[in-house]
Design an enzyme around this catalytic site. Structure first.
Site, PDB file in Angstrom:
ATOM      1  N   LYS A   1      30.483  37.922  52.993  1.00  0.00           N
ATOM      2  CA  LYS A   1      31.160  36.947  54.025  1.00  0.00           C
ATOM      3  C   LYS A   1      32.827  37.250  53.577  1.00  0.00           C
ATOM      4  O   LYS A   1      32.817  38.473  53.048  1.00  0.00           O
ATOM      5  CB  LYS A   1      31.004  35.770  52.827  1.00  0.00           C
ATOM      6  CG  LYS A   1      31.045  36.218  51.230  1.00  0.00           C
ATOM      7  CD  LYS A   1      30.747  34.941  50.610  1.00  0.00           C
ATOM      8  CE  LYS A   1      30.867  34.982  49.769  1.00  0.00           C
ATOM      9  NZ  LYS A   1      31.099  34.050  48.453  1.00  0.00           N
TER      10      LYS A   1
ATOM     11  N   TYR B   1      63.959  43.243  42.245  1.00  0.00           N
ATOM     12  CA  TYR B   1      64.501  41.978  42.412  1.00  0.00           C
ATOM     13  C   TYR B   1      64.664  41.592  41.263  1.00  0.00           C
ATOM     14  O   TYR B   1      63.452  42.017  40.358  1.00  0.00           O
ATOM     15  CB  TYR B   1      63.036  41.370  42.850  1.00  0.00           C
ATOM     16  CG  TYR B   1      63.522  41.376  44.488  1.00  0.00           C
ATOM     17  CD1 TYR B   1      64.412  41.035  44.958  1.00  0.00           C
ATOM     18  CD2 TYR B   1      62.925  41.704  45.711  1.00  0.00           C
ATOM     19  CE1 TYR B   1      65.103  41.305  46.537  1.00  0.00           C
ATOM     20  CE2 TYR B   1      62.852  42.371  46.867  1.00  0.00           C
ATOM     21  CZ  TYR B   1      64.502  41.942  47.117  1.00  0.00           C
ATOM     22  OH  TYR B   1      63.922  41.719  48.534  1.00  0.00           O
TER      23      TYR B   1
HETATM   24  C1  PLP Z   1      25.161  31.951  47.347  1.00  0.00           C
HETATM   25  C2  PLP Z   1      25.914  32.955  47.067  1.00  0.00           C
HETATM   26  N1  PLP Z   1      24.949  34.540  46.948  1.00  0.00           N
HETATM   27  C3  PLP Z   1      25.433  35.800  46.605  1.00  0.00           C
HETATM   28  C4  PLP Z   1      26.961  35.744  46.800  1.00  0.00           C
HETATM   29  C5  PLP Z   1      27.279  37.716  45.825  1.00  0.00           C
HETATM   30  O1  PLP Z   1      27.838  37.321  45.572  1.00  0.00           O
HETATM   31  P1  PLP Z   1      28.050  38.628  44.235  1.00  0.00           P
HETATM   32  O2  PLP Z   1      29.115  39.086  44.896  1.00  0.00           O
HETATM   33  O3  PLP Z   1      29.078  38.271  42.804  1.00  0.00           O
HETATM   34  O4  PLP Z   1      26.953  39.364  44.255  1.00  0.00           O
HETATM   35  C6  PLP Z   1      27.344  34.979  46.585  1.00  0.00           C
HETATM   36  C7  PLP Z   1      28.739  35.103  46.552  1.00  0.00           C
HETATM   37  O5  PLP Z   1      29.963  33.895  45.799  1.00  0.00           O
HETATM   38  C8  PLP Z   1      27.442  33.292  46.912  1.00  0.00           C
HETATM   39  O6  PLP Z   1      28.049  32.239  47.256  1.00  0.00           O
END
Ligand code: PLP
Length: 376
Positions: free
Chosen positions: A37, A264
């Site tokens: 994602k 800054y």
């Molecule tokens: C439903 C779900 N499964 C798996 C994952 C993968 O998580 P990770 O990157 O901690 O392995 C995520 C990410 O947040 C998720 O939302």
């Protein structure tokens, strides 16, 4: 025309492949769903997906429809992990995306659209065993699922749940979630409802809860571990390497007199005459402001402390411990990454910023070029 980027992120696809192989070896014979994602946590979904397909990834997990569609032509199962919006359903059904069922209403919408398109849509039930975000509450799951599986146009292939604190080794909370999930599976089995795909494990669970990659589970879902990063807490069962190196260049070198204020806010004043370098990266590139007066970079193998506040585009570092002949304008600077003892980890940045590795990896700026080192 476009010039070479001053800041670039080297993403080592060979290391990615090795990380995948190590995860697969540990969870064998379960399948690995790679969570890509947010453009593979900001690293660039296409090259990451191609590498993982060659390495043997089962399929992909994403957050939203555009991400899913960008992977639809890979021929691998692509699954939206948390929720689907009613407006996304027609395109998702058309593209054969695996959809999450988080309540009866969404199941009915997917069913109706699938029938309208003359399709059967693969769906998986998302059970809320303690995440408190989306999903069918475990206490309602048996009744709700028993009704949904009767709807036309759905292939209810799977059931899954997600962990909020699986980085806490041995936590009762996580064991409680697993027990709730087992109870849902048992209750459904008693009604003759079983699934081809059953999963709970994320990266944290793979490192801390071995029961989540044993029967009855069939898949794991991992994201952050593929990049070689971990939560700051908990065990690290897997020995993984970071895939990332963030680099820039030295723009200028000067020796400034004692008493000079740096950056800054004038938050640092030189106590003695000091050779300093301005490097061409700042918070717009993803350097956390929290590195101001606390972080360091690597120039030609030398650690150089950050002086003063990180700016949007520039950071001043001390060359106090660097021989004069060892650095010149235009030299490469490693802001993050590196080899062995000469390295700065994602987790170090996360600790300095008071955050986790996910936020660091997702925060590299848009002008940062992504360069991929080949997998083979
Ligand atoms: C439903 C779900 N499964 C798996 C994952 C993968 O998580 P990770 O990157 O901690 O392995 C995520 C990410 O947040 C998720 O939302």
């Amino acid at each position: 025309m476009s010039a070479e980027s001053r800041v670039w992120l080297e993403i080592n696809l060979k290391t990615l492949k090795e990380n995948f192989n190590k995860i697969q070896a540990v969870v064998e014979p379960l399948h690995v769903v790679a969570v890509l994602k947010a453009n593979a946590y900001g690293l660039g979904v296409k090259p990451i997906a191609e590498t993982l397909i060659k390495a043997g990834a089962y399929g992909f997990g994403v957050a939203e429809l555009n991400e899913a569609l960008s992977l639809a032509d890979t021929g691998k199962p692509v699954q939206m992990l948390s929720g689907v919006l009613p407006s996304e359903i027609p395109d998702a059904v058309n593209a054969g995306i695996i959809l999450p069922i988080i309540d009866k209403e969404i199941a009915e919408l997917i069913s109706r659209e699938s029938v309208r398109q003359g399709k059967v849509t693969e769906c998986q039930f998302k059970i809320d065993t303690g995440m408190g975000r989306v999903g069918i509450l475990a206490k309602d799951a048996i009744e709700t699922i028993s009704e949904i599986v009767k709807l036309p146009g759905l292939d209810c292939s799977g059931i899954y749940s997600h962990f909020p604190v699986a980085y806490k080794t041995g936590s009762e909370y996580t064991y409680g979630q697993i027990e709730k999930f087992y109870a849902v599976l048992d209750g459904l089995k008693a009604r003759g409802i079983t699934f081809r795909k059953v999963h709970m494990a994320n990266s944290d669970a793979i490192n801390n809860f071995s029961t989540t990659y044993a029967r009855p589970f069939t898949h794991v879902r991992t994201g952050i571990n593929l990049h070689g990063s971990f939560d700051n807490e908990g065990q690290r069962n897997l020995k993984l390497e970071s895939v990332l190196t963030l680099k820039t260049r030295v723009v200028g070198i000067r020796t400034l007199p004692a008493g000079t204020n740096i950056g800054y806010g004038c938050t640092y004043t030189l106590l003695k005459d000091t050779r300093v370098a301005a490097i061409s990266a700042g918070y717009a590139d993803g350097l956390p402001l929290a590195l101001s007066n606390r972080g360091y970079v690597l120039i030609n193998g030398y650690f150089c402390p950050v002086l003063g506040r990180i700016s949007m585009d520039y950071t001043t570092v001390s060359l106090e411990d660097v021989p004069e002949s060892a650095v010149k304008r235009g030299d490469e600077v490693i802001c993050l990454g590196g080899e062995g003892l000469k390295s700065i980890s994602v987790e170090t940045w996360a600790q300095l910023k008071g955050t986790h590795a996910y936020e660091i990896i997702c925060s590299f700026g848009t002008r940062v070029a992504r360069k991929y080192l080949p997998a083979d």
